[in-house]
Structures are given as structure tokens and as C-alpha cells.
Design a protein around this motif. Structure first.
Motif, PDB file in Angstrom:
ATOM      1  N   VAL A   1       0.823  -1.212   0.000  1.00 17.05           N
ATOM      2  CA  VAL A   1       0.000   0.000   0.000  1.00 17.05           C
ATOM      3  C   VAL A   1       0.861   1.269   0.000  1.00 17.05           C
ATOM      4  CG1 VAL A   1      -1.705   1.322   1.315  1.00 17.05           C
ATOM      5  CG2 VAL A   1      -1.932  -1.152   1.112  1.00 17.05           C
ATOM      6  N   GLY A   2       1.929   1.265   0.791  1.00 19.18           N
ATOM      7  CA  GLY A   2       2.764   2.460   0.907  1.00 19.18           C
ATOM      8  C   GLY A   2       4.244   2.185   0.745  1.00 19.18           C
ATOM      9  N   CYS A   3       4.593   1.058   0.140  1.00 20.48           N
ATOM     10  CA  CYS A   3       6.011   0.702  -0.019  1.00 20.48           C
ATOM     11  C   CYS A   3       6.309   0.164  -1.400  1.00 20.48           C
ATOM     12  CB  CYS A   3       6.421  -0.391   0.964  1.00 20.48           C
ATOM     13  SG  CYS A   3       6.541   0.113   2.653  1.00 20.48           S
ATOM     14  N   LEU A   4       7.483   0.529  -1.890  1.00 19.59           N
ATOM     15  CA  LEU A   4       8.066  -0.127  -3.049  1.00 19.59           C
ATOM     16  C   LEU A   4       9.083  -1.121  -2.525  1.00 19.59           C
ATOM     17  CD1 LEU A   4       8.984   2.811  -5.449  1.00 19.59           C
ATOM     18  CD2 LEU A   4       7.068   1.231  -5.646  1.00 19.59           C
ATOM     19  N   TYR A   5       9.146  -2.286  -3.120  1.00 22.29           N
ATOM     20  CA  TYR A   5      10.142  -3.282  -2.763  1.00 22.29           C
ATOM     21  C   TYR A   5      11.012  -3.508  -3.998  1.00 22.29           C
ATOM     22  CZ  TYR A   5       6.729  -3.980   0.914  1.00 22.29           C
ATOM     23  OH  TYR A   5       5.852  -3.780   1.945  1.00 22.29           O
ATOM     24  N   ILE A   6      12.283  -3.167  -3.890  1.00 25.50           N
ATOM     25  CA  ILE A   6      13.197  -3.263  -5.016  1.00 25.50           C
ATOM     26  C   ILE A   6      14.363  -4.157  -4.612  1.00 25.50           C
ATOM     27  CG2 ILE A   6      14.740  -1.975  -6.536  1.00 25.50           C
ATOM     28  CD1 ILE A   6      12.859   0.440  -6.174  1.00 25.50           C
ATOM     29  N   LYS A   7      14.583  -5.212  -5.374  1.00 20.27           N
ATOM     30  CA  LYS A   7      15.664  -6.147  -5.060  1.00 20.27           C
ATOM     31  C   LYS A   7      17.015  -5.666  -5.546  1.00 20.27           C
ATOM     32  CE  LYS A   7      12.831 -10.237  -4.715  1.00 20.27           C
ATOM     33  NZ  LYS A   7      12.664 -11.627  -5.056  1.00 20.27           N
TER      34      LYS A   7
END
Length: 136
Positions: free
Chosen positions: A105-111
Motif C-alpha cells: 500500500v505504501g512501499c516499493l520493494y526493489i531487489k
């Protein structure tokens, strides 16, 4: 979040330097520079693992309120978490051009930041930070 930030940026810099995963550490160092340039703020550690820049005050309809970083990230084990407190939906157009990521909802997850367009990420963080700091 409502945790008080550390009073100096030393804790944030030490935290980033100690990140075990080499890609997360490299990406966190990149984000230190990027977020600092965007916000004009020094990094501070919020709680045990959130590197924040600036702050804003929030108040929910329920009456709950507190302070949180106006821009922030956390180098988690699985991916870098980039916090967008104005919500992911506010950035749909830019996200379509970002590259490889997942989101909440309020986060980007970038590997791996090498697999995203850093100029697009910068515009997203800049927009989110401006929205949050304009609220008074």
C-alpha cells in the motif's frame, strides 16, 4: 511509525555500512545520496532499521497521530523497502516506467537498483516528499 528518530546521522550511516547483504548495502549507499539530494536533509535512523529524511506529522480519522519520516527506506533481507506514505497509487504513471519492483500500500520493494530507472525513482520520491511536507 511514531518512533522518535536518532538525533544525529551517525547512527543511520553506521547502520547502512553494516548491512550484510552486499546488494542491499550498495543500494542503501546510493539511496543515501539520492534521498539527501531530493530532501536537502541528513539521514537519521528511525527505530532499528528505517533510514529517514525529514519528517511529517500524520493524523488519522481515528484520532491516532504521530510523526514519521517524510522520505525513507530500509534495506530489508528480501528487498529494499522504499516508503511512500502518500500511497503507491499516487505514482501509477511513474511506476509504469520504473522497472522491476513489487509494492504494498505504501512501499516499493526493489531487489536491485540496477534494474530500475533511478531518474524515475527520484521523481517518485521527490513527489511523495513534496506532498508530505506540504501538509501543515
Amino acid at each position: 511509525m511514531s518512533t522518535e528518530p536518532s538525533t544525529s546521522n551517525t547512527a543511520a550511516l553506521e547502520y547502512v555500512a553494516a548491512v550484510a547483504h552486499p546488494v542491499r548495502r550498495r543500494d542503501a549507499q546510493t539511496l543515501l545520496e539520492l534521498f539527501g539530494r531530493i530532501t536537502g536533509e541528513s539521514p537519521v535512523l528511525w527505530g532499528p532499521s528505517i533510514v529517514g529524511f525529514g519528517q511529517y506529522h500524520y493524523r488519522y480519522a481515528s484520532g491516532r497521530e504521530g510523526d514519521a519520516p517524510a522520505a525513507g527506506f530500509s534495506p530489508r533481507k528480501a528487498a529494499m523497502s522504499i516508503y511512500l506514505a502518500d500511497g503507491i497509487g499516487a505514482h501509477d504513471d511513474a511506476l509504469a516506467r520504473l522497472g522491476e519492483f513489487t509494492s504494498g500500500v505504501g512501499c516499493l520493494y526493489i531487489k536491485d537498483l540496477d534494474k530500475v530507472d533511478l531518474a524515475v525513482l527520484e521523481s517518485i520520491v521527490r513527489s511523495s516528499h513534496a506532498t508530505l511536507t506540504a501538509r501543515k
